[in-house]
Design an enzyme around this catalytic site. Structure first.
Site, PDB file in Angstrom:
ATOM      1  N   ASP A 139      -5.063   8.000   5.324  1.00 19.94           N
ATOM      2  CA  ASP A 139      -3.758   8.431   4.833  1.00 19.94           C
ATOM      3  C   ASP A 139      -3.828   8.641   3.326  1.00 19.94           C
ATOM      4  O   ASP A 139      -4.287   7.767   2.592  1.00 19.94           O
ATOM      5  CB  ASP A 139      -2.694   7.383   5.179  1.00 19.94           C
ATOM      6  CG  ASP A 139      -1.292   7.957   5.054  1.00 19.94           C
ATOM      7  OD1 ASP A 139      -1.127   9.177   5.235  1.00 19.94           O
ATOM      8  OD2 ASP A 139      -0.355   7.182   4.777  1.00 19.94           O
ATOM      9  N   HIS A 146       6.705  11.479  -4.658  1.00 18.62           N
ATOM     10  CA  HIS A 146       6.726  10.231  -3.879  1.00 18.62           C
ATOM     11  C   HIS A 146       6.021   9.116  -4.658  1.00 18.62           C
ATOM     12  O   HIS A 146       6.537   8.001  -4.768  1.00 18.62           O
ATOM     13  CB  HIS A 146       6.054  10.450  -2.528  1.00 18.62           C
ATOM     14  CG  HIS A 146       5.901   9.194  -1.715  1.00 18.62           C
ATOM     15  ND1 HIS A 146       6.976   8.538  -1.146  1.00 18.62           N
ATOM     16  CD2 HIS A 146       4.801   8.460  -1.404  1.00 18.62           C
ATOM     17  CE1 HIS A 146       6.526   7.455  -0.502  1.00 18.62           C
ATOM     18  NE2 HIS A 146       5.226   7.382  -0.647  1.00 18.62           N
ATOM     19  N   GLU A 211       7.817   7.486   6.886  1.00 14.34           N
ATOM     20  CA  GLU A 211       7.214   8.339   5.867  1.00 14.34           C
ATOM     21  C   GLU A 211       6.992   9.704   6.496  1.00 14.34           C
ATOM     22  O   GLU A 211       6.296   9.824   7.512  1.00 14.34           O
ATOM     23  CB  GLU A 211       5.893   7.739   5.347  1.00 14.34           C
ATOM     24  CG  GLU A 211       6.111   6.495   4.508  1.00 14.34           C
ATOM     25  CD  GLU A 211       4.905   6.086   3.671  1.00 14.34           C
ATOM     26  OE1 GLU A 211       3.769   6.449   4.031  1.00 14.34           O
ATOM     27  OE2 GLU A 211       5.120   5.387   2.652  1.00 14.34           O
ATOM     28  N   GLU A 213       5.294  12.934   6.915  1.00 11.97           N
ATOM     29  CA  GLU A 213       3.962  13.439   6.577  1.00 11.97           C
ATOM     30  C   GLU A 213       3.534  14.517   7.572  1.00 11.97           C
ATOM     31  O   GLU A 213       4.089  14.628   8.662  1.00 11.97           O
ATOM     32  CB  GLU A 213       2.919  12.297   6.630  1.00 11.97           C
ATOM     33  CG  GLU A 213       3.289  11.096   5.775  1.00 11.97           C
ATOM     34  CD  GLU A 213       2.148  10.114   5.547  1.00 11.97           C
ATOM     35  OE1 GLU A 213       0.979  10.500   5.756  1.00 11.97           O
ATOM     36  OE2 GLU A 213       2.434   8.966   5.160  1.00 11.97           O
ATOM     37  N   ASP A 245       4.404   7.919   9.325  1.00 12.03           N
ATOM     38  CA  ASP A 245       3.643   6.732   8.939  1.00 12.03           C
ATOM     39  C   ASP A 245       4.649   5.595   8.721  1.00 12.03           C
ATOM     40  O   ASP A 245       5.065   5.324   7.593  1.00 12.03           O
ATOM     41  CB  ASP A 245       2.849   7.036   7.667  1.00 12.03           C
ATOM     42  CG  ASP A 245       2.095   5.821   7.159  1.00 12.03           C
ATOM     43  OD1 ASP A 245       1.801   4.925   7.974  1.00 12.03           O
ATOM     44  OD2 ASP A 245       1.801   5.768   5.953  1.00 12.03           O
ATOM     45  N   ARG A 249       8.420  -2.082   4.161  1.00  9.70           N
ATOM     46  CA  ARG A 249       8.375  -2.147   2.695  1.00  9.70           C
ATOM     47  C   ARG A 249       8.333  -3.570   2.157  1.00  9.70           C
ATOM     48  O   ARG A 249       7.747  -3.816   1.084  1.00  9.70           O
ATOM     49  CB  ARG A 249       9.580  -1.415   2.095  1.00  9.70           C
ATOM     50  CG  ARG A 249       9.689   0.040   2.466  1.00  9.70           C
ATOM     51  CD  ARG A 249       8.469   0.819   2.032  1.00  9.70           C
ATOM     52  NE  ARG A 249       8.613   2.239   2.383  1.00  9.70           N
ATOM     53  CZ  ARG A 249       7.609   3.103   2.328  1.00  9.70           C
ATOM     54  NH1 ARG A 249       6.400   2.709   1.957  1.00  9.70           N
ATOM     55  NH2 ARG A 249       7.797   4.362   2.656  1.00  9.70           N
ATOM     56  N   GLN A 252       4.859  -4.731   2.611  1.00  8.45           N
ATOM     57  CA  GLN A 252       4.024  -3.955   1.678  1.00  8.45           C
ATOM     58  C   GLN A 252       4.107  -4.505   0.255  1.00  8.45           C
ATOM     59  O   GLN A 252       3.095  -4.660  -0.429  1.00  8.45           O
ATOM     60  CB  GLN A 252       4.472  -2.488   1.702  1.00  8.45           C
ATOM     61  CG  GLN A 252       3.612  -1.557   0.856  1.00  8.45           C
ATOM     62  CD  GLN A 252       4.076  -0.098   0.948  1.00  8.45           C
ATOM     63  OE1 GLN A 252       5.047   0.213   1.652  1.00  8.45           O
ATOM     64  NE2 GLN A 252       3.390   0.786   0.261  1.00  8.45           N
ATOM     65  N   LYS A 265       1.465  -1.168   7.363  1.00  5.44           N
ATOM     66  CA  LYS A 265       1.263   0.213   7.803  1.00  5.44           C
ATOM     67  C   LYS A 265       0.606   0.340   9.165  1.00  5.44           C
ATOM     68  O   LYS A 265       0.728   1.386   9.802  1.00  5.44           O
ATOM     69  CB  LYS A 265       0.351   0.937   6.796  1.00  5.44           C
ATOM     70  CG  LYS A 265       0.897   1.021   5.391  1.00  5.44           C
ATOM     71  CD  LYS A 265       1.881   2.147   5.273  1.00  5.44           C
ATOM     72  CE  LYS A 265       2.205   2.430   3.822  1.00  5.44           C
ATOM     73  NZ  LYS A 265       2.996   3.651   3.706  1.00  5.44           N
ATOM     74  N   THR A 269       1.984   4.449  13.941  1.00  7.61           N
ATOM     75  CA  THR A 269       1.976   5.783  13.342  1.00  7.61           C
ATOM     76  C   THR A 269       2.250   6.734  14.504  1.00  7.61           C
ATOM     77  O   THR A 269       1.607   6.612  15.552  1.00  7.61           O
ATOM     78  CB  THR A 269       0.607   6.107  12.715  1.00  7.61           C
ATOM     79  OG1 THR A 269       0.274   5.087  11.772  1.00  7.61           O
ATOM     80  CG2 THR A 269       0.617   7.461  12.010  1.00  7.61           C
ATOM     81  N   GLU A 386      13.014   5.841  -0.907  1.00  5.04           N
ATOM     82  CA  GLU A 386      13.399   6.749  -1.989  1.00  5.04           C
ATOM     83  C   GLU A 386      14.847   7.213  -1.845  1.00  5.04           C
ATOM     84  O   GLU A 386      15.573   7.295  -2.828  1.00  5.04           O
ATOM     85  CB  GLU A 386      12.468   7.965  -1.991  1.00  5.04           C
ATOM     86  CG  GLU A 386      11.018   7.619  -2.292  1.00  5.04           C
ATOM     87  CD  GLU A 386      10.096   8.753  -1.927  1.00  5.04           C
ATOM     88  OE1 GLU A 386       9.559   8.740  -0.795  1.00  5.04           O
ATOM     89  OE2 GLU A 386       9.921   9.655  -2.751  1.00  5.04           O
TER      90      GLU A 386
HETATM   91 MN    MN Z   1       1.762   7.174   4.316  1.00  2.00          MN
END
Ligand code: MN
Length: 442
Positions: A139, A146, A211, A213, A245, A249, A252, A265, A269, A386
């Site tokens: 990834d 971002h 996320e 992607e 993904d 948080r 993380q 993570k 996915t 975000e």
């Molecule tokens: Mn990602």
């Protein structure tokens, strides 16, 4: 071999599969994405298929008749399943030959129609599987917006680290928990450290995020110790899918230093099941441009063709349907609308050149995630982290609900499409996945 615009891209082409000609269809005859499917209810074997309108062309049935062109025939044999790795390994000339044969056979007026009609199955009657056996998943972090938005939340005094503008940042992800659209997964548990605490606790993540992607499936691999020059990188790209993904948080924030993401993570996915090939995306390639004042890349990440056509113009959208909305049959609401080319600081070719520059070998069916594709404007952010400014400003939904991060029962949906004057609109379908409550055991 360079991709050339050819008769398969002609926007005037129509298919004898009528639904493929409907305005707004993701899968017109100019698209022809590949996937792996079986009959609904787990019946039958996993096999290769090509989406055409709201149907699928069963490549296993087609293969019993074969194709006249030898190169297309070889590619068809490699595409019958139960994974597409063998097709991915063949490379561009074989992919292009198969695309030409499929386009020709599905076209209005094709003499193949009476035989090929036996291979047409409604998508309503099938279920989709993972398109490839994914050996390795990497990834990346290609959106500078971002990286800056997230950096500001995690490190307010130092949002963008100095290596960002020189190194396509990435980490090795985990392939075992990659699932295809329609997946439901349990909210992860993990260690988190509350702001006012000195000791971490184990519990369900309370800051579960998506996320937005794209996923890139790798075609022919490179030998160990043999870097892929940037101008060979296009030939290693089989095609693109949508990729969510999922990220915890709070886990993380506590674990990511010094070695990067791990348990925040690797629990889920989710990818869309249809791989839109680089051939189909050819009309949507655009120049790769950096804003004034940005440094030029180091030479192994730069080439004339990468500057001329390195980017891909893909519109991306994130939608949310909460369980309350589902109960009241309310449509999903849009959270984000953005674009790949305006979000990415690095091109796909640069990701491949960088990943292999040290001699790392890629293999057919490996998967790259682009990283969260946040655009520069408000409403273009590709994660709740975000969109809600780190959970401080909830998103208000039309039905009165609000979200900072996702709650149990929430379904997150990504869609994407390409649209441009002089080319047929093509789409990616969707990836959707639903959050289940934490807990349960094997
Ligand atoms: Mn990602």
């Amino acid at each position: 071999m360079k991709i050339m615009r050819d008769e398969t891209h002609d926007p005037a082409l129509t298919s004898w599969v009528a639904s493929a000609n409907a305005a707004g269809s993701d899968f017109p005859i100019q698209n022809l994405p590949f996937g792996i499917f079986r009959s609904k209810g787990g019946l039958g074997h996993w096999r290769g298929g090509v989406a055409i309108g709201d149907h699928v062309l069963d490549l296993d049935v087609l293969a019993s008749d074969g194709l006249a062109d030898p190169q297309a025939h070889e590619a068809l044999q490699a595409a019958i399943g139960p994974t597409l790795n063998a097709l991915m390994a063949l490379g561009r000339p074989a992919w292009a030959a198969l695309r030409r044969a499929l386009s020709s056979g599905l076209r209005v007026g094709s003499h193949e129609r009476p035989r090929w009609e036996r291979a047409i199955v409604p998508q309503a009657d099938i279920e989709m599987g993972l398109p490839a056996e994914i050996g390795d998943y990497t990834d990346f972090y290609t959106s500078i917006q971002h990286a800056t938005n997230v950096g500001r939340l995690f490190r307010p005094d130092n949002p963008l680290l100095p290596n960002y503008r020189w190194v396509p940042i990435g980490y090795h992800g985990r392939a075992s928990s990659i699932a295809v659209s329609g997946d439901s997964f349990r909210r992860p548990q993990g260690q988190t450290l509350a702001a006012d605490a000195e000791v971490p606790v184990l519990g369900p993540s309370r800051r579960l995020d998506h996320e937005l992607e794209l996923g890139l499936f790798i075609g022919p691999g490179n030998g160990r110790g043999v870097p892929v020059p940037i101008d060979d990188a296009e030939g290693r790209m089989f095609g693109l899918c949508l990729l969510n993904d999922w990220s915890a948080r709070d886990i993380q924030a506590w674990e990511y230093q010094p070695l990067g993401p791990f348990l925040s993570k690797n629990f889920a996915t989710t990818i869309s099941p249809w791989i839109v090939t680089m051939e189909a995306l050819h009309p949507y390639r655009t120049p790769f441009v950096r804003a004034d004042g940005e440094p030029g890349p180091v030479s192994y990440l730069d080439s004339a063709s990468n500057r001329e056509r390195g980017a891909v113009d893909i519109t991306l959208e994130v939608q949310l349907q909460t369980s309350a909305m589902r109960a009241r049959s309310e449509e999903p609401v849009r959270l984000t609308s953005t674009n790949f080319s305006s979000s990415a600081y690095w091109t796909l070719a640069q990701l491949i050149a960088h990943h292999t520059v040290n001699g790392c070998n890629l293999r057919p069916g490996d998967l790259f995630g682009t990283g969260t594709l946040s655009g520069p404007a408000d409403g273009q952010q590709g994660s709740m982290l975000e969109l809600t400014r780190g959970g401080r400003e909830p998103v208000r939904l039309p039905n009165g609900e609000q979200r900072t991060f996702f709650e149990d029962g929430d379904t997150v949906i990504f869609k994407a499409w390409c649209e441009r004057q002089g080319a047929a609109r093509i789409g990616f379908g969707e990836v959707r996945s639903t959050v289940l409550p934490a807990g349960g055991s094997a």
